[in-house]
Write a protein that holds these residues in place. Structure first.
Motif, PDB file in Angstrom:
ATOM      1  N   ASP A   1      -2.276   5.970   8.353  1.00 20.97           N
ATOM      2  CA  ASP A   1      -2.619   6.393   6.957  1.00 20.97           C
ATOM      3  C   ASP A   1      -1.520   6.569   6.027  1.00 20.97           C
ATOM      4  O   ASP A   1      -1.876   6.184   5.065  1.00 20.97           O
ATOM      5  N   ALA A   2      -0.355   6.891   6.518  1.00 21.38           N
ATOM      6  CA  ALA A   2       0.851   6.960   5.532  1.00 21.38           C
ATOM      7  C   ALA A   2       1.082   5.679   4.983  1.00 21.38           C
ATOM      8  O   ALA A   2       1.393   5.474   3.685  1.00 21.38           O
ATOM      9  N   VAL A   3       1.188   4.520   5.825  1.00 29.21           N
ATOM     10  CA  VAL A   3       1.405   3.156   5.345  1.00 29.21           C
ATOM     11  C   VAL A   3       0.378   2.583   4.360  1.00 29.21           C
ATOM     12  O   VAL A   3       0.681   2.076   3.432  1.00 29.21           O
ATOM     13  N   ALA A   4      -0.850   2.964   4.581  1.00 32.81           N
ATOM     14  CA  ALA A   4      -2.068   2.562   3.713  1.00 32.81           C
ATOM     15  C   ALA A   4      -1.918   3.262   2.272  1.00 32.81           C
ATOM     16  O   ALA A   4      -1.843   2.672   1.391  1.00 32.81           O
ATOM     17  N   LEU A   5      -1.784   4.670   2.287  1.00 31.57           N
ATOM     18  CA  LEU A   5      -1.417   5.501   1.225  1.00 31.57           C
ATOM     19  C   LEU A   5      -0.041   4.941   0.366  1.00 31.57           C
ATOM     20  O   LEU A   5      -0.273   4.790  -0.786  1.00 31.57           O
ATOM     21  N   GLN A   6       0.914   4.829   1.103  1.00 27.74           N
ATOM     22  CA  GLN A   6       2.043   4.412   0.304  1.00 27.74           C
ATOM     23  C   GLN A   6       1.882   3.037  -0.346  1.00 27.74           C
ATOM     24  O   GLN A   6       2.320   2.881  -1.482  1.00 27.74           O
TER      25      GLN A   6
END
Length: 268
Positions: A153-158
């Motif tokens: 999730d964090a990778v995609a959002l960043q």
């Protein structure tokens, strides 16, 4: 802040917290009555025959939570939406039981979303392909939505933020609860450049049952749901299952040849 809206949103919150009112009943009452205040009045007159119980509810913890939520909205700390209201994401109407209310950090733009979800413990082999997937979706004109978990999730959002795309994170807690704490800086960036969303009341702490419920919102918001890595019992599979139920397009990042059990869900 418009006093009529605050009154109607307060009625929507109260109705959504009434005993016997789930998301489906809330939708039926709003479709029937049109406005939360009228729906609440109809419910109380039709199904609540003890005036004293209504009086006691006004002094209940739920009433205090509603007052606190309205104060945050009136003070500009967050936005509020209820089902059928103008600005409520129309994609959520595809759910048989759309969230009665939503809280957001800012107005929700009417955009095409692609969801990118995956493992909390994302493997090194999945990071670059996940970023490539986000880049491709953004180039196709999609905004990006995901949960707020660590890992995929964090990778995609960043990557979405880095690409200049409109970016949304859906919380399984109240918007004023930073969870996980490791993503605090990421959430602040999204607050500034995109939107944070939750159906949970302000102050709600994480509970196991909140996360599957959150995943249905992610799936419903999106036209496309991309799974970059999923374990056997990954919450990403819940999102994918909802996407399938709702007729959304599903993309699966192929596991590498030497993939271990953390990719088991991606092989289904």
């Amino acid at each position: 802040m418009n006093e009529i809206f605050l009154r109607e949103f307060a009625a929507a919150l109260q109705l959504s917290r009434e005993k016997g009112i789930g998301a489906a009943a809330f939708r039926r009452l709003l479709d029937l009555c049109g406005m939360p205040s009228l729906a609440l009045e109809h419910w109380q007159e039709s199904f609540q025959d003890k005036p004293r119980s209504r009086q006691s509810r006004q002094k209940s913890p739920t009433a205090a939570m509603i007052e606190a939520a309205i104060a945050k909205i009136a003070g500009g700390e967050m936005q509020g939406y209820y089902y059928s209201q103008s600005g409520y994401p129309s994609q959520l109407n595809d759910l048989g039981e759309p969230p009665p209310v939503l809280f957001s950090s800012s107005p929700i733009r009417p955009v095409r979303f692609a969801a990118v979800v995956g493992a909390r413990k994302i493997s090194e082999a999945a990071i670059a392909p996940a970023q490539d997937m986000v880049r491709q979706l953004v180039s196709e004109g999609y905004a990006i939505v995901s949960g707020g978990a660590e890992g995929a999730d964090a990778v995609a959002l960043q990557k979405s933020l880095d690409s200049g795309a409109y970016t949304a994170a859906v919380f399984a807690t109240g918007l004023d609860v930073v969870y996980p704490a490791a993503n605090a800086c990421l959430f602040e960036k999204i607050r500034q450049a995109g939107v944070l969303l939750s159906e949970m009341m302000p102050g709600a702490r994480p509970q196991r049952s909140f996360f599957p419920a959150r995943n249905r919102i992610i799936a419903a918001l999106a036209d496309v749901v991309a799974v970059v890595q999923a374990g056997e019992n990954s919450g990403s599979l819940i999102t994918a299952a909802w996407a399938s139920r709702l007729g959304r397009r599903i993309l699966i990042l192929p596991p590498p040849n030497d993939a271990d059990s953390t990719w088991a869900g991606s092989r289904r």
